[in-house]
Motif scaffolding. Structure first.
Motif, PDB file in Angstrom:
ATOM      1  N   GLU A 168       1.038  -6.930   8.497  1.00  0.00           N
ATOM      2  CA  GLU A 168       0.910  -6.082   9.702  1.00  0.00           C
ATOM      3  C   GLU A 168       2.037  -5.046   9.843  1.00  0.00           C
ATOM      4  OE1 GLU A 168       2.715 -10.082  11.042  1.00  0.00           O
ATOM      5  OE2 GLU A 168       1.123  -9.378   9.701  1.00  0.00           O
ATOM      6  N   VAL A 169       3.110  -5.210   9.081  1.00  0.00           N
ATOM      7  CA  VAL A 169       4.212  -4.233   9.150  1.00  0.00           C
ATOM      8  C   VAL A 169       3.829  -2.997   8.336  1.00  0.00           C
ATOM      9  CG1 VAL A 169       6.657  -3.814   8.594  1.00  0.00           C
ATOM     10  CG2 VAL A 169       5.935  -6.061   9.436  1.00  0.00           C
ATOM     11  N   PRO A 170       3.885  -1.795   8.950  1.00  0.00           N
ATOM     12  CA  PRO A 170       3.520  -0.575   8.209  1.00  0.00           C
ATOM     13  C   PRO A 170       4.389  -0.403   6.960  1.00  0.00           C
ATOM     14  CG  PRO A 170       3.873  -0.091  10.550  1.00  0.00           C
ATOM     15  CD  PRO A 170       4.315  -1.499  10.324  1.00  0.00           C
ATOM     16  N   LYS A 171       3.764   0.010   5.857  1.00  0.00           N
ATOM     17  CA  LYS A 171       4.491   0.169   4.593  1.00  0.00           C
ATOM     18  C   LYS A 171       5.619   1.197   4.731  1.00  0.00           C
ATOM     19  CE  LYS A 171       1.790  -2.724   2.553  1.00  0.00           C
ATOM     20  NZ  LYS A 171       2.223  -4.106   2.731  1.00  0.00           N
ATOM     21  N   SER A 172       5.430   2.174   5.621  1.00  0.00           N
ATOM     22  CA  SER A 172       6.452   3.217   5.801  1.00  0.00           C
ATOM     23  C   SER A 172       7.789   2.628   6.247  1.00  0.00           C
ATOM     24  CB  SER A 172       5.979   4.248   6.832  1.00  0.00           C
ATOM     25  OG  SER A 172       5.666   3.590   8.057  1.00  0.00           O
ATOM     26  N   GLU A 173       7.740   1.467   6.899  1.00  0.00           N
ATOM     27  CA  GLU A 173       8.991   0.837   7.364  1.00  0.00           C
ATOM     28  C   GLU A 173       9.850   0.374   6.191  1.00  0.00           C
ATOM     29  OE1 GLU A 173       9.309  -1.865  10.594  1.00  0.00           O
ATOM     30  OE2 GLU A 173       7.597  -0.983  11.647  1.00  0.00           O
ATOM     31  N   ALA A 174       9.196   0.018   5.080  1.00  0.00           N
ATOM     32  CA  ALA A 174       9.946  -0.410   3.892  1.00  0.00           C
ATOM     33  C   ALA A 174      10.818   0.734   3.393  1.00  0.00           C
ATOM     34  CB  ALA A 174       8.992  -0.869   2.793  1.00  0.00           C
ATOM     35  N   LEU A 175      10.299   1.941   3.458  1.00  0.00           N
ATOM     36  CA  LEU A 175      11.051   3.137   3.052  1.00  0.00           C
ATOM     37  C   LEU A 175      12.281   3.294   3.931  1.00  0.00           C
ATOM     38  CD1 LEU A 175      11.326   5.903   1.540  1.00  0.00           C
ATOM     39  CD2 LEU A 175       9.796   6.854   3.251  1.00  0.00           C
ATOM     40  N   GLU A 176      12.064   3.229   5.239  1.00  0.00           N
ATOM     41  CA  GLU A 176      13.128   3.431   6.221  1.00  0.00           C
ATOM     42  C   GLU A 176      14.223   2.379   6.105  1.00  0.00           C
ATOM     43  OE1 GLU A 176      14.973   5.409   9.341  1.00  0.00           O
ATOM     44  OE2 GLU A 176      13.235   6.015   8.154  1.00  0.00           O
ATOM     45  N   VAL A 177      13.834   1.091   6.076  1.00  0.00           N
ATOM     46  CA  VAL A 177      14.861   0.032   6.089  1.00  0.00           C
ATOM     47  C   VAL A 177      15.590  -0.082   4.753  1.00  0.00           C
ATOM     48  CG1 VAL A 177      13.801  -1.292   7.956  1.00  0.00           C
ATOM     49  CG2 VAL A 177      13.254  -1.876   5.582  1.00  0.00           C
ATOM     50  N   THR A 178      14.904   0.225   3.651  1.00  0.00           N
ATOM     51  CA  THR A 178      15.585   0.166   2.347  1.00  0.00           C
ATOM     52  C   THR A 178      16.641   1.262   2.257  1.00  0.00           C
ATOM     53  OG1 THR A 178      13.590  -0.756   1.316  1.00  0.00           O
ATOM     54  CG2 THR A 178      15.271   0.108  -0.168  1.00  0.00           C
ATOM     55  N   LYS A 179      16.327   2.443   2.743  1.00  0.00           N
ATOM     56  CA  LYS A 179      17.331   3.524   2.781  1.00  0.00           C
ATOM     57  C   LYS A 179      18.528   3.088   3.622  1.00  0.00           C
ATOM     58  CE  LYS A 179      14.758   7.239   3.943  1.00  0.00           C
ATOM     59  NZ  LYS A 179      14.348   8.655   4.105  1.00  0.00           N
ATOM     60  N   PHE A 180      18.236   2.488   4.779  1.00  0.00           N
ATOM     61  CA  PHE A 180      19.303   2.048   5.671  1.00  0.00           C
ATOM     62  C   PHE A 180      20.156   0.966   5.017  1.00  0.00           C
ATOM     63  CE2 PHE A 180      21.042  -0.578   9.126  1.00  0.00           C
ATOM     64  CZ  PHE A 180      21.721   0.393   9.847  1.00  0.00           C
ATOM     65  N   ALA A 181      19.499   0.014   4.338  1.00  0.00           N
ATOM     66  CA  ALA A 181      20.226  -1.071   3.666  1.00  0.00           C
ATOM     67  C   ALA A 181      21.196  -0.519   2.625  1.00  0.00           C
ATOM     68  CB  ALA A 181      19.235  -2.040   3.015  1.00  0.00           C
ATOM     69  N   ILE A 182      20.755   0.485   1.877  1.00  0.00           N
ATOM     70  CA  ILE A 182      21.636   1.108   0.870  1.00  0.00           C
ATOM     71  C   ILE A 182      22.799   1.827   1.564  1.00  0.00           C
ATOM     72  CG2 ILE A 182      21.763   2.895  -0.935  1.00  0.00           C
ATOM     73  CD1 ILE A 182      18.822   2.103  -1.652  1.00  0.00           C
TER      74      ILE A 182
ATOM     75  N   GLN B 118       7.187   2.582  -1.773  1.00  0.00           N
ATOM     76  CA  GLN B 118       8.085   2.997  -0.696  1.00  0.00           C
ATOM     77  C   GLN B 118       9.543   2.599  -0.984  1.00  0.00           C
ATOM     78  OE1 GLN B 118       5.167   1.383  -0.231  1.00  0.00           O
ATOM     79  NE2 GLN B 118       3.969   2.961   0.801  1.00  0.00           N
ATOM     80  N   VAL B 119       9.727   1.413  -1.544  1.00  0.00           N
ATOM     81  CA  VAL B 119      11.083   0.945  -1.866  1.00  0.00           C
ATOM     82  C   VAL B 119      11.687   1.831  -2.958  1.00  0.00           C
ATOM     83  CG1 VAL B 119      12.420  -0.984  -2.821  1.00  0.00           C
ATOM     84  CG2 VAL B 119      10.647  -1.418  -1.105  1.00  0.00           C
ATOM     85  N   GLY B 120      10.883   2.168  -3.963  1.00  0.00           N
ATOM     86  CA  GLY B 120      11.335   3.051  -5.039  1.00  0.00           C
ATOM     87  C   GLY B 120      11.701   4.435  -4.518  1.00  0.00           C
ATOM     88  N   GLN B 121      10.883   4.907  -3.594  1.00  0.00           N
ATOM     89  CA  GLN B 121      11.137   6.224  -2.976  1.00  0.00           C
ATOM     90  C   GLN B 121      12.476   6.209  -2.222  1.00  0.00           C
ATOM     91  OE1 GLN B 121       7.665   7.376  -0.702  1.00  0.00           O
ATOM     92  NE2 GLN B 121       8.715   9.154   0.142  1.00  0.00           N
ATOM     93  N   ALA B 122      12.742   5.099  -1.533  1.00  0.00           N
ATOM     94  CA  ALA B 122      13.994   4.957  -0.780  1.00  0.00           C
ATOM     95  C   ALA B 122      15.197   5.010  -1.723  1.00  0.00           C
ATOM     96  CB  ALA B 122      13.996   3.642  -0.001  1.00  0.00           C
ATOM     97  N   ILE B 123      15.096   4.281  -2.842  1.00  0.00           N
ATOM     98  CA  ILE B 123      16.202   4.264  -3.816  1.00  0.00           C
ATOM     99  C   ILE B 123      16.416   5.664  -4.391  1.00  0.00           C
ATOM    100  CG2 ILE B 123      16.978   3.347  -6.045  1.00  0.00           C
ATOM    101  CD1 ILE B 123      15.413   0.736  -5.316  1.00  0.00           C
ATOM    102  N   ARG B 124      15.314   6.313  -4.788  1.00  0.00           N
ATOM    103  CA  ARG B 124      15.428   7.668  -5.360  1.00  0.00           C
ATOM    104  C   ARG B 124      16.049   8.648  -4.372  1.00  0.00           C
ATOM    105  NH1 ARG B 124      10.462   6.184  -7.527  1.00  0.00           N
ATOM    106  NH2 ARG B 124       9.303   7.298  -5.923  1.00  0.00           N
TER     107      ARG B 124
END
Length: 287
Positions: free
Chosen positions: A31-45, A63-69
């Motif tokens: 139920e968690v939108p996939k876009s949140e993975a992008l946001e939180v992974t960027k924040f975690a880094i 999304q996680v890969g996009q955040a890292i890139r």
């Protein structure tokens, strides 16, 4: 961006590479939108995480890969700073939209040979396993013509399921134990047994946390690091993500560690009961 050296604590793997002892877990319920993975992974880094744990199963690798890139592109990190874990879908596969799991019947050793080929081809630096019991690990280690040992075994591990025997076995073979579910499980998870206690409300953890002016979650994470376990901290809450990196700011005493060891009660939140009849179901063994 220069990081405090204490946040860069790593352990050496049996193939010579290094893994950061604290990882960011990216799994989220459907139920968690996939876009949140992008946001939180960027924040975690941004706050200091350098070990990112993902899987084909989570359906958010894009999304996680996009955040890292994006964090590499803006100069926050270099590619070599990031230890990224992915888990291909051979061993455990989703069966429906609720993410229920089954174990595929792919032979363990053949799967391992495929991973060895990936390493030889330069597609991955290190290869490891997840949810293996000690007998399954032995089958890999005793395989004729074994080229590479697993560098790690990622399993559910927390104070209620401390995996001490499996940890001892892994250490004796120079395999790093990586803990998922290190903070127990959320009550909202559909497969969680409602009769199980909520780890982060445990009175022993709470008392130790109060003594150190920390949270029970940080105590549970610190416990793993001090016993030589690489630990994954999973949260989609920015305040808690930032808080989890503070695990390096304090130390538990031997008495604290002993008290936490005493909480072990073999409570397995993630037991994949729907796969219990499968010949490779890993939890029929004691460890």
């Amino acid at each position: 961006m220069t990081m405090d050296p204490k946040y860069q604590k790593k352990v050496k793997l049996n193939d010579g590479h290094f893994i950061p002892v604290l990882g960011f877990g990216t799994f989220a319920p459907p139920e968690v939108p996939k876009s949140e993975a992008l946001e939180v992974t960027k924040f975690a880094i941004e706050v200091g995480f350098r070990h990112i744990d993902c899987a084909y199963l989570y359906q958010n690798e894009e999304q996680v890969g996009q955040a890292i890139r994006s964090k590499i592109a803006d100069g926050t990190v270099k590619r070599e700073d990031i230890f990224y874990t992915s888990k291909p879908g051979e061993a455990i596969l989703p069966t429906d939209e609720n993410g229920k799991l089954i174990f595929d019947s792919v032979d363990l050793c053949h799967t391992w040979e495929a991973l060895e080929k990936c390493k030889d081809a330069g597609l991955t630096k290190s290869i490891g396993v997840s949810n293996f019991n000690h007998k399954q690990l032995e089958r890999i280690l005793n395989k004729p013509g074994l080229k590479y040992k697993p560098v790690c075994n990622q399993v559910e591990c927390h104070p209620y399921l401390n995996q001490s025997k499996l940890l001892e076995f892994c250490k004796s073979h120079d395999i790093v134990l990586v803990a998922y579910g290190a903070l127990g499980a959320q009550r909202t998870l559909q497969w969680m047994n409602p009769n199980f206690p909520f780890l982060l409300e445990d009175p022993v953890l709470s008392a130790i946390a109060k003594k150190h002016k920390q949270t029970p979650a940080l105590v549970a994470l610190r416990y793993q690091i001090q016993r030589g376990v690489v630990v994954l901290a999973k949260s989609y809450n920015k305040k808690r993500i930032k808080e989890n990196i503070q695990v390096f700011d304090f130390e538990l005493t031997p008495e604290d560690m002993k008290a936490i060891e005493g909480l072990n009660s073999n409570i397995r939140y993630y037991d994949f009961q729907q796969a219990v009849d499968h010949p490779e179901y890993p939890y029929s063994e004691e460890y």
